[in-house]
Design a protein around this motif. Structure first.
Motif, mmCIF file in Angstrom:
data_model
loop_
_atom_site.group_PDB
_atom_site.id
_atom_site.type_symbol
_atom_site.label_atom_id
_atom_site.label_comp_id
_atom_site.label_asym_id
_atom_site.label_seq_id
_atom_site.Cartn_x
_atom_site.Cartn_y
_atom_site.Cartn_z
ATOM 1 N N GLY A 167 52.171 24.912 20.277
ATOM 2 C CA GLY A 167 52.350 26.346 20.086
ATOM 3 C C GLY A 167 51.883 27.153 21.278
ATOM 4 N N ASN A 168 51.901 28.472 21.123
ATOM 5 C CA ASN A 168 51.549 29.404 22.201
ATOM 6 C C ASN A 168 50.122 29.919 22.043
ATOM 7 O OD1 ASN A 168 54.295 29.370 23.194
ATOM 8 N ND2 ASN A 168 54.813 30.719 21.484
ATOM 9 N N VAL A 169 49.424 30.008 23.170
ATOM 10 C CA VAL A 169 48.056 30.520 23.170
ATOM 11 C C VAL A 169 47.916 31.565 24.282
ATOM 12 C CG1 VAL A 169 45.607 29.976 23.383
ATOM 13 C CG2 VAL A 169 47.154 28.319 22.327
ATOM 14 N N LEU A 170 47.460 32.762 23.913
ATOM 15 C CA LEU A 170 47.200 33.816 24.889
ATOM 16 C C LEU A 170 45.789 33.637 25.441
ATOM 17 C CD1 LEU A 170 47.989 36.567 26.236
ATOM 18 C CD2 LEU A 170 46.885 37.670 24.265
ATOM 19 N N VAL A 171 45.655 33.631 26.768
ATOM 20 C CA VAL A 171 44.341 33.520 27.406
ATOM 21 C C VAL A 171 44.235 34.605 28.475
ATOM 22 C CG1 VAL A 171 42.774 32.082 28.753
ATOM 23 C CG2 VAL A 171 44.229 31.023 27.016
ATOM 24 N N VAL A 172 43.262 35.493 28.333
ATOM 25 C CA VAL A 172 43.079 36.572 29.305
ATOM 26 C C VAL A 172 41.818 36.333 30.125
ATOM 27 C CG1 VAL A 172 42.743 39.044 29.659
ATOM 28 C CG2 VAL A 172 44.318 38.235 27.876
ATOM 29 N N SER A 173 42.005 36.295 31.426
ATOM 30 C CA SER A 173 40.896 36.079 32.360
ATOM 31 C C SER A 173 41.007 37.113 33.478
ATOM 32 C CB SER A 173 40.941 34.642 32.888
ATOM 33 O OG SER A 173 39.829 34.357 33.707
ATOM 34 N N SER A 174 40.656 36.732 34.700
ATOM 35 C CA SER A 174 40.663 37.663 35.835
ATOM 36 C C SER A 174 41.332 37.044 37.058
ATOM 37 C CB SER A 174 39.235 38.083 36.184
ATOM 38 O OG SER A 174 38.660 38.834 35.133
ATOM 39 N N GLY A 175 41.685 37.898 38.020
ATOM 40 C CA GLY A 175 42.496 37.470 39.147
ATOM 41 C C GLY A 175 41.947 36.339 39.977
ATOM 42 N N MET A 176 40.706 36.473 40.450
ATOM 43 C CA MET A 176 40.134 35.431 41.304
ATOM 44 C C MET A 176 39.880 34.144 40.532
ATOM 45 S SD MET A 176 39.333 35.831 44.672
ATOM 46 C CE MET A 176 37.662 35.308 45.085
ATOM 47 N N SER A 177 39.399 34.272 39.307
ATOM 48 C CA SER A 177 39.109 33.054 38.530
ATOM 49 C C SER A 177 40.397 32.308 38.200
ATOM 50 C CB SER A 177 38.327 33.389 37.255
ATOM 51 O OG SER A 177 38.987 34.367 36.485
ATOM 52 N N ILE A 178 41.485 33.047 37.950
ATOM 53 C CA ILE A 178 42.775 32.394 37.727
ATOM 54 C C ILE A 178 43.217 31.688 39.001
ATOM 55 C CG2 ILE A 178 45.235 32.783 37.278
ATOM 56 C CD1 ILE A 178 44.379 35.061 35.379
ATOM 57 N N ASN A 179 43.028 32.342 40.144
ATOM 58 C CA ASN A 179 43.348 31.714 41.418
ATOM 59 C C ASN A 179 42.530 30.446 41.650
ATOM 60 O OD1 ASN A 179 45.296 32.726 43.529
ATOM 61 N ND2 ASN A 179 44.454 34.676 42.848
ATOM 62 N N MET A 180 41.259 30.473 41.282
ATOM 63 C CA MET A 180 40.422 29.279 41.452
ATOM 64 C C MET A 180 40.969 28.115 40.628
ATOM 65 S SD MET A 180 38.080 30.116 43.659
ATOM 66 C CE MET A 180 39.361 31.182 44.351
ATOM 67 N N PHE A 181 41.381 28.412 39.389
ATOM 68 C CA PHE A 181 41.964 27.357 38.548
ATOM 69 C C PHE A 181 43.237 26.812 39.177
ATOM 70 C CE2 PHE A 181 45.287 26.373 35.438
ATOM 71 C CZ PHE A 181 44.749 25.222 34.879
ATOM 72 N N LEU A 182 44.140 27.701 39.588
ATOM 73 C CA LEU A 182 45.418 27.275 40.149
ATOM 74 C C LEU A 182 45.228 26.487 41.438
ATOM 75 C CD1 LEU A 182 47.505 30.532 39.539
ATOM 76 C CD2 LEU A 182 47.695 28.359 38.295
ATOM 77 N N SER A 183 44.210 26.848 42.216
ATOM 78 C CA SER A 183 43.969 26.146 43.479
ATOM 79 C C SER A 183 43.514 24.703 43.256
ATOM 80 C CB SER A 183 42.922 26.893 44.316
ATOM 81 O OG SER A 183 41.629 26.775 43.759
#
Length: 275
Positions: free
Chosen positions: A211-227
């Motif tokens: 299913g779908n899950v909404l997760v709200v975080s912040s710009g730099m922390s999202i970038n850290m995960f993606l990196s």
């Protein structure tokens, strides 16, 4: 048949049976889990954003535009049914997530809070002008001639290098503060670790039914995960307020399910509201 030949044949047979068993377990595991789609979202516009201040763990709230942005995001997500919703414990993250739930038809979904979804911690450098002061000082620390030079030469690792610059300068106490150690800036690897841990835990919790899950975080922390992921599409660029990065979690891996930092939901909601 000689004794050594019998031993080899027995070993090969046992290994073949092991491989068959492993494949059966893998296939069974794949059948018992379903894809979880994570809507990884940056919070809406904040008072710090419009003042061009570094906010990090500091709790700046949404502007009126930020509140509307969460509504637009929700309207653009209308028709998407969320099994669950999560945000960090910062006001800007919680308000964005709740607004998106309320306006997408998911009011009954209870928002769950996890501090690990916070923005990166900038320590003593929070509350200071980011582009005007912090980034040039970090660039100079690394020996770059300007912010542009810093960004160009570090490429997709720009965000990581910037976070590690915050860490290095704060550890050296360049601003001469008495900030306790536990509130000092984080290293990029620390943020990568906590973001990967929390997103993996969230995805695993719902993989039995999917299913779908909404997760709200912040710009730099999202970038850290993606990196920390092996995505050719990731180039380390900034992520806009209310932008969504869709990820599919299946068989222990996150895969991109669309563009990084996509504003289509926000734009669709705004277009609907403006009619």
């Amino acid at each position: 048949m000689k004794k050594w030949m019998k031993t080899v044949v027995s070993f090969i047979s046992a290994f073949a049976l092991f491989l068959v068993g492993t494949n059966q377990v893998s296939a069974k595991s794949s059948k018992t889990t379903k894809p979880v789609v994570i809507y990884l979202t940056r919070h809406g516009e904040t008072t710090a954003n419009v003042m061009h201040l570094a906010q990090g763990w500091s709790d700046y709230t949404l502007t009126d535009n930020g509140v509307k942005g969460a509504q637009y995001l929700g309207m653009g997500l209308k028709g998407t049914k969320f099994r669950a919703a999560y945000s960090g414990d910062l006001t800007r993250q919680e308000k964005t997530a709740q607004g998106a739930l309320d306006y997408s038809g998911n009011k009954k979904v209870k928002l769950q809070i996890d501090w690990r979804l916070r923005e990166c911690n900038y320590g003593s450098y929070e509350g200071r002008p980011d582009i005007a002061k912090n980034v040039p000082e970090i660039a100079a620390y690394y020996g770059y001639s300007s912010t542009e030079d810093f960004q160009t030469k570090t490429g997709k690792l720009f965000q990581n290098k910037m976070q590690d610059g915050y860490y290095a300068l704060d550890q050296a106490n360049k601003l001469d503060t008495t900030l306790p150690q536990q509130y000092r800036a984080e290293q990029s690897t620390t943020v990568q670790k906590r973001m990967t841990e929390v997103l993996t835990a969230i995805a695993k919790k719902y993989q039995k039914k999917g299913g779908n899950v909404l997760v709200v975080s912040s710009g730099m922390s999202i970038n850290m995960f993606l990196s920390a992921q092996d995505y050719p599409e990731y180039q380390g660029v900034g992520i806009a307020n209310d932008a969504v990065t869709k990820l599919t979690y299946k068989d222990g891996k996150f895969k991109l399910a669309g563009p990084i930092g996509d504003l289509k939901y926000f734009n669709a909601g705004k277009e609907t509201a403006d009619k």
